[in-house]
Write an enzyme that holds these catalytic residues in place. Structure first.
Site, PDB file in Angstrom:
ATOM      1  N   HIS A 185       0.848  -1.211   0.000  1.00 27.91           N
ATOM      2  CA  HIS A 185       0.000   0.000   0.000  1.00 27.91           C
ATOM      3  C   HIS A 185       0.876   1.251   0.000  1.00 27.91           C
ATOM      4  CE1 HIS A 185      -3.907  -1.981   0.628  1.00 27.91           C
ATOM      5  NE2 HIS A 185      -3.214  -2.900   1.266  1.00 27.91           N
ATOM      6  N   ASP A 224      -0.505  -5.452   5.527  1.00 25.74           N
ATOM      7  CA  ASP A 224      -1.458  -6.323   4.844  1.00 25.74           C
ATOM      8  C   ASP A 224      -1.281  -6.293   3.332  1.00 25.74           C
ATOM      9  OD1 ASP A 224      -2.198  -3.594   5.010  1.00 25.74           O
ATOM     10  OD2 ASP A 224      -4.163  -4.106   4.200  1.00 25.74           O
ATOM     11  N   GLU A 225      -1.852  -7.289   2.707  1.00 20.24           N
ATOM     12  CA  GLU A 225      -2.061  -7.322   1.263  1.00 20.24           C
ATOM     13  C   GLU A 225      -0.812  -7.016   0.440  1.00 20.24           C
ATOM     14  OE1 GLU A 225      -6.739  -6.297   0.773  1.00 20.24           O
ATOM     15  OE2 GLU A 225      -5.375  -4.593   0.735  1.00 20.24           O
ATOM     16  N   ASN A 226       0.332  -7.526   0.875  1.00 16.24           N
ATOM     17  CA  ASN A 226       1.519  -7.394   0.046  1.00 16.24           C
ATOM     18  C   ASN A 226       1.673  -8.662  -0.777  1.00 16.24           C
ATOM     19  OD1 ASN A 226       4.012  -7.008  -1.095  1.00 16.24           O
ATOM     20  ND2 ASN A 226       5.117  -7.588   0.780  1.00 16.24           N
ATOM     21  N   GLU A 260      -1.331 -10.525   8.868  1.00 19.50           N
ATOM     22  CA  GLU A 260      -0.167 -11.026   8.137  1.00 19.50           C
ATOM     23  C   GLU A 260       1.143 -10.862   8.918  1.00 19.50           C
ATOM     24  OE1 GLU A 260      -2.578  -9.183   6.725  1.00 19.50           O
ATOM     25  OE2 GLU A 260      -2.717  -9.495   4.557  1.00 19.50           O
TER      26      GLU A 260
END
Lengths: 682, 682
Positions: B254, B317-319, B369
């Protein structure tokens, strides 16, 4: 010169029965522009709508053009491809051409030309401020044709009639947080107002972030004041929209807040407590005390540093001088200095204050009491007194102009008095038929609305200002001839909806208050009633200034009512049309029938909400009026004669209905009375 | 121990069929307190209502008690004599007794006791924060008896079930100005929430006022960020209400906003542009670059200086690691350091980041995560992944608790997904039947709602948060047994109105949007329709994340719709009642009749507003459904048999009505389908 031609043209139109106003106002613009030439066809707005900037402009134009793009996208829901406006762009839908960067100053050029063609749109202006005014006009022109969003083809040449188109907010009596200022600046810009005047200090509070005198904030603000950063933000936000910001520190009267912290600067040897009521109070700075000028010097230096505008408002109003009369030392000082009256003493004070301001490069502005022979002609006289103060309205305005002062009118523009828009709208600072020389007339800079906040809080200020302020904005911008009240009201309803999209709560706050009072979402009967009442007018709502304090809960019944009860106005007009034979009885009957049954629906709501007990008789009177109206129409329609006691009884009901309830007044009485009067002679 | 007794008591109630919930909820409180003992009679609130403070308390209590006084005065319109609450006072109506000043920290004591007698009221609490929670309870108890405002006589002993009752606002994707934060903090306090989590950085914007890296604000904020003063104000405002504030700087993914300004910190050798769409993007900090840690060290030092809370959220998150895979140097680094997977590399990164935070006295908090064996147990694991991410809901929460981490639940509390309140309400972070040891259970700190702002703007965020957030607040505060969905909805409607009085726009914004779309005040037919639709749920409204950009106009039809179409829910329930014989046909008929004619009224509005073209078939389908409903009831009532094609035709209409319109979905389909189904077999 061009302006003169316009006036001549207007005169020509009027002479030949071609009302310029009618032609112009069909487009629903407010304020009405100086000149419109309508064309054939439409410019169709699509997803590819884009804006190009050319010429030499201030960066604020890119910001405002981007804001325009976002607002137009909100109106059309087209999801424009262009996200930001940053400069020149080929094949743009709208090209804005500016000759030079505008400056945020009095008398700056604000004229613009707007040309809408079927394929492209052009705004050209001498300054970016003019172009920004043109963008607001264009936005108001957004319409729909055959399922597409469009602008009408036309050419507008526009410039303001007055250079000073202001709004004063009293942020002292009730503090107004930043979001109130932001959204009201947006609204001001939408109707081309260009001066925000902040009344920062009064008996009830001190709101300027002085560093030199932290005691003022500690003792006299209830913790509610602007920070430096706040004021910087507000000024930047205003400048972004081509709006000047003028600070006011009201002296020597209205000084309680100052004297709470520094009683030694007062004219009476006492201690002071922050004022919680409304009125004209005695605490006054001591003009014979050098410490007062030292204090003001430091304070004004700070204010001057924050506010870049060369004008600085020192108030100067409503000093009754009681504490001066009571103080022997002050009396002795007056004798010693040949100051015969309190007015002379205040003049002495003003001159010293004015010198302090000069030191900081500021011109003095003050309420009309500051106009004395010794006041330099560089000062602006702010005309506020009129009939209620024992003077002729606008007299101080014309006196000032004749005496060589620039001057601004506020008498007639006190929106807090809850008069209808029509009344403010017809007040003209400089009508053509006034006996003024061109030079004198040119000194009348314009007008400024005042929103004193004795009875106004952040939750309600929008509905106290808007939409009426848009009508006054038109008076100050548009040609003098634009005076059709009916048409003003028609356009005002449209503009009012557009203003709501800027975040204003003037429409939504009514239901918020009613839901609070009803403790329910079911507020229909309350809405029916509130739509036909207006708050008590002038200073009558707050009897002797003692009914309310600054802590009173101002989300009451009267705060849900507005100054223009449109439904009542239209009803009264409908009655006239009915009596003159141009309206069917049934249209009135449907409405009156609903009204006659309304009280029965209001009662259960009142019963579960003690805060609504104050409207019980108001609600009952309203339904009784409706019953009378129905009876009267019945008699008129049947050609019947009223029974002997009927008219007398009606008149008693009409009389009782004049009583206020919940600090509001029923506005349908005149319509019902007309119906009864029709039967009187029979 | 006391708590345990309560649970036992509750169990006892349940066993004997005496629902604790029913007894407690009759008072319309939300959240429901732990224990209530109701009494006889009322305390009558008068103009002389006053508050006294005793004991050893933080000054915030005086401020909050004053705020309570003003809000109670707004509710009762009694014009209280007391203006401010400042300390001890004899003969006070309400006496607040506090043992010690509370601290704004995790696990601080928030319990209180409230005793309302007919003559006096007492709130006693260990800390002023507990007392402040009690004031909110008392305010919710305000009622009316015989034309007077009253409180019911009772005793409440209350304390929260969870210590972490949070709300995360994504101020990165769409910036939220100060007034949004202020009014939402007021609302949070009203339902006893105690953590505001600010998601300050994401691909779409950087909102933290860094001094060290002005480029971030210049290039990655579109001019929209908080100043230091803003953040100080927000933190002070929150602390005043007993609410902690947690900052989040989301790394290493992000990261677009950071990399726009500092591409050299990225994992790919490229330049970056600020993201305008929604989704999971590739730009990621380079964990192998020491400059990244230098950057974060300076940035985190600043953030740590502004936010006093010991917890610091690093996102995580969301890497997806795509740019890591593509970068040969990073691959080489991984090999050299025995980092087998991207997850290992992120762990390496997290450990280094965590050490930086330690230096500034901060504990790490991060999305789930970050939970890897090397992460110290002082970190808080923020459980967000669930079914949609291929995991079991709450699995990471329980895993974290079992592994020894304190943990907070957000899965199930994503309010931006526009699920109904009932769904979020029934998500319990630690139900009694979960297989957890007491120690593990105690590590489940509570929950946090998330409001991601891809589709949310300042004008609409209130209606996306409220009133649903109050239902989740109850889950996090009240005893586990409080689970009656019908009763929750009943109380939620009441609380929703009370929340509006804090300035929230969740109720009023609907009509503001409809007036904009209709370009008129006459929006009744649109209201009828919008009340039976809900926005497309989950991530379906924004197809592939590409339908909207951050600049899209988010005051559209779907933005006027809310997650709970109450009218539709009640209609569907009414159909069930009708079919089971407990409701008359006429009640359904009246409603269906209105609905069947609605499209005819909507059409002319659509015709003058191109922005409403998207709801034409939705509106038509709605009226067609109503016609079917009327026909079905006609047949059912007459005992008639449908014609051969009727059922098929109905099913086609029902199918077509499932199509979304204006990015919303009709919610009355199930009710109509039930009516049709009733006739199917005949």
């Amino acid at each position: 010169m061009k302006r003169f031609f316009q006036y001549q043209l207007t005169l020509l139109f009027l002479l030949f029965g071609l009302s310029l106003s009618a032609q112009e106002t069909a487009l629903n613009l407010m304020p009405v522009p100086e000149q419109i030439e309508t064309g054939e066809g439409q410019f169709v707005i699509t997803k590819r709508f884009s804006i190009s900037l050319t010429g030499d402009y201030h960066e604020r134009l890119a910001h405002e053009a981007t804001r325009f793009l976002r607002r137009l996208d909100q109106k059309t829901a087209l999801f424009f491809d262009q996200h930001k406006v940053s400069g020149e762009r080929t094949n743009a839908s709208l090209t804005i051409t500016v000759e030079r960067p505008g400056e945020i100053r009095l008398h700056e050029e604000e004229s613009y030309q707007l040309r809408v063609g079927t394929e492209s749109i052009e705004i050209s202006a001498q300054t970016d401020i003019g172009a920004i005014r043109g963008l607001e006009t264009l936005l108001q022109l957004t319409g729909a044709t055959n399922g597409q969003s469009t602008f009408p083809v036309l050419t507008i040449n526009d410039s303001p009639r007055f250079h000073w188109r202001g709004l004063m907010l009293d942020v002292a009596r009730h503090f107004m947080p930043m979001d109130v200022l932001y959204r009201n600046l947006d609204a001001m810009a939408a109707v081309k107002l260009n001066v925000l005047h902040l009344h920062l200090v009064d008996d009830q509070g001190f709101r300027f972030p002085t560093k030199a005198f932290p005691e003022l904030l500690e003792l006299s603000s209830d913790g509610q004041y602007y920070t430096r950063e706040d004021l910087d933000d507000i000024i930047a936000y205003a400048h972004q929209r081509g709006i000047r910001v003028i600070p006011e520190i009201d002296v020597p009267g209205h000084a309680t807040a100052i004297l709470v912290a520094f009683p030694e600067l007062g004219s009476k040897d006492t201690t002071y407590t922050l004022e919680r009521y409304s009125g004209i109070f005695d605490p006054t700075l001591d003009p014979t005390n050098d410490a007062v000028y030292d204090f003001l010097d430091q304070l004004f230096a700070e204010v001057a540093e924050v506010f870049p505008d060369p004008y600085f408002h020192i108030g100067g109003d409503e000093n009754l001088g009681r504490h001066w009369n009571e103080n022997k030392d002050i009396q002795a000082f007056m004798k010693a200095n040949n100051l015969a009256t309190n007015h002379d003493l205040q003049t002495y004070f003003n001159i010293r204050v004015q010198k302090i301001l000069n030191k900081y490069g500021k011109h003095t502005m003050g309420w009309d009491e500051i106009m004395t022979p010794e006041m330099p002609k560089s000062a602006i006289i702010h005309s506020w007194r009129g009939n209620w103060e024992g003077l002729v309205a606008k007299q101080t305005l014309y006196d000032a102009a004749r005496a060589g002062y620039e001057t601004v009118l506020s008498n007639g523009y006190y929106l807090d008095l809850m008069m209808p828009a029509s009344q403010h709208y017809l007040v003209d600072p400089a009508p053509a038929d006034m006996d003024l020389t061109p030079a004198e007339r040119s000194r009348i800079l314009g007008g400024e609305m005042c929103m004193w906040s004795e009875l106004v809080v952040p939750e309600t200020i929008d509905s106290r200002l808007w939409p009426r302020a848009a009508a006054v904005a038109e008076r100050l911008w548009s040609p003098e001839e634009v005076q059709d009240v009916q048409d003003m009201y028609r356009r005002l309803a449209i503009i009012s909806l557009q203003l709501e999209q800027l975040g204003l709560k003037h429409i939504s706050s009514r239901n918020v208050i009613l839901r609070k009072l009803a403790k329910s979402k079911d507020i229909e009967p309350l809405k029916v009633l509130v739509e036909v009442v207006e708050p008590m007018k002038g200073y009558t709502r707050n009897t002797n200034g003692t009914l309310y304090t600054t802590f009173s809960p101002f989300m009451l019944w009267a705060d849900a009512a507005t100054a223009d009860a449109t439904v009542a106005r239209v009803f009264n007009e409908d009655v006239e049309r009915y009596l003159s034979g141009s309206l069917e009885a049934n249209q009135l009957r449907t409405q009156l029938d609903l009204w006659s049954k309304n009280h029965k629906k209001v009662l259960p709501i009142i019963n579960r909400s003690p805060a609504l007990l104050e409207i019980e008789s108001l609600s009952e009177n309203f339904s009784r009026l409706a019953v009378i109206g129905l009876e009267a129409i019945g008699l008129i329609e049947s050609g019947g004669k009223p029974s002997s006691g009927w008219v007398t009884q009606c008149q008693q009901v009409l009389e009782e209905a004049r009583e206020s309830g919940g600090r509001t007044e029923l506005q349908v009485i005149s319509g019902i009375a007309m119906l009864v009067d029709e039967l009187k002679g029979l």
